[in-house]
Motif scaffolding. Structure first.
Motif, short mmCIF file in Angstrom:
data_model
loop_
_atom_site.label_atom_id
_atom_site.label_comp_id
_atom_site.label_asym_id
_atom_site.label_seq_id
_atom_site.Cartn_x
_atom_site.Cartn_y
_atom_site.Cartn_z
N ASN A 188 0.86 -1.05 0.13
CA ASN A 188 0.10 -0.05 0.08
C ASN A 188 1.12 1.33 0.09
O ASN A 188 0.67 2.29 -0.72
CB ASN A 188 -0.92 0.03 1.34
N ASP B 125 -9.62 -1.21 -10.01
CA ASP B 125 -10.12 -0.11 -10.19
C ASP B 125 -9.13 1.13 -10.12
O ASP B 125 -9.37 2.19 -10.53
CB ASP B 125 -10.89 0.03 -8.53
N LYS B 126 -8.14 0.91 -9.47
CA LYS B 126 -6.89 1.76 -9.49
C LYS B 126 -6.20 1.72 -10.70
O LYS B 126 -5.98 3.13 -11.03
CB LYS B 126 -6.05 1.40 -8.46
N ASP C 32 1.22 4.21 -2.92
CA ASP C 32 1.16 5.51 -2.68
C ASP C 32 2.42 6.54 -2.81
O ASP C 32 2.18 7.74 -2.93
CB ASP C 32 1.16 5.49 -1.07
N MET D 244 -9.51 -4.16 -6.42
CA MET D 244 -9.13 -3.06 -5.82
C MET D 244 -8.16 -2.38 -6.74
O MET D 244 -7.87 -1.22 -7.21
CB MET D 244 -8.26 -2.99 -4.42
#
Ligand SMILES: Cc1cc2nc3c(=O)[nH]c(=O)nc-3n(C[C@H](O)[C@H](O)[C@H](O)COP(=O)(O)O)c2cc1C
Length: 146
Positions: free
Chosen positions: A89, A122-123, A93, A119
């Motif tokens: 994660n 979607d990103k 980022d 996820m």
């Protein structure tokens, strides 16, 4: 074309993938969490499952986020509680993957990770996501990588 594999591994499955990709001319960057995971599997499940469940971004001890010279990036994560892990994660980022060829290799116990796949799609849209079932034990899984 320069290629890079960035990954986190707690129990060695990601390391097996890294060795495989090293032989395919990928540079390798393994990230580690500053806050160490417990040794006991039960405590790992409790802590890791909880942190992944809240999409926690772990502090990393060694992440170089300069990927300017690479054309292709593969990101490797175990699946914890259905999701990608706190260390990854943080990686996601802190790097800009625009204009790169991006794919993911997810290692898990079940061979399925629908939540994580959703996820990531979607990103990042329609990227390549490869899900491997414990490649440390099942070396044949690696044949599905490239
Ligand atoms: C905290 C924790 C949670 C896990 N949750 C899942 C899960 O939800 N689904 C699954 O298929 N495997 C799960 N696993 C198994 C790991 O995803 C699997 O063993 C993976 O290959 C580990 O990769 P690594 O050896 O590179 O750390 C979990 C393992 C841990 C430690």
């Amino acid at each position: 074309m320069k290629k890079l594999f960035i990954y986190y591994s707690l129990s060695g499955n990601g390391d097996v993938v890294a060795d495989y990709l090293k032989n395919k001319e990928y540079d390798i960057r393994k990230v580690n969490m500053k806050d160490k995971m417990p040794k006991s599997y039960i405590l790992q499940i409790l802590k890791g499952g909880f942190l992944a469940g809240i999409n926690y971004k772990a502090k990393l001890s060694n992440f170089d986020n300069n990927i300017d010279s690479y054309d292709e990036i593969i990101i490797g994560s175990p699946i914890w509680n259905g999701r990608i892990v706190p260390a990854i994660n943080t990686v996601l980022d802190n790097i800009t993957l625009d204009k790169k060829k991006v794919s993911f290799i997810l290692c898990c116990g079940s061979g399925k990770a629908p939540k994580a796949e959703k996820m990531l799609r979607d990103k990042f849209g329609d990227i390549n996501i490869i899900i491997l079932k414990e490649p440390k034990r099942n070396k044949k899984e690696l044949e599905r990588v490239l």
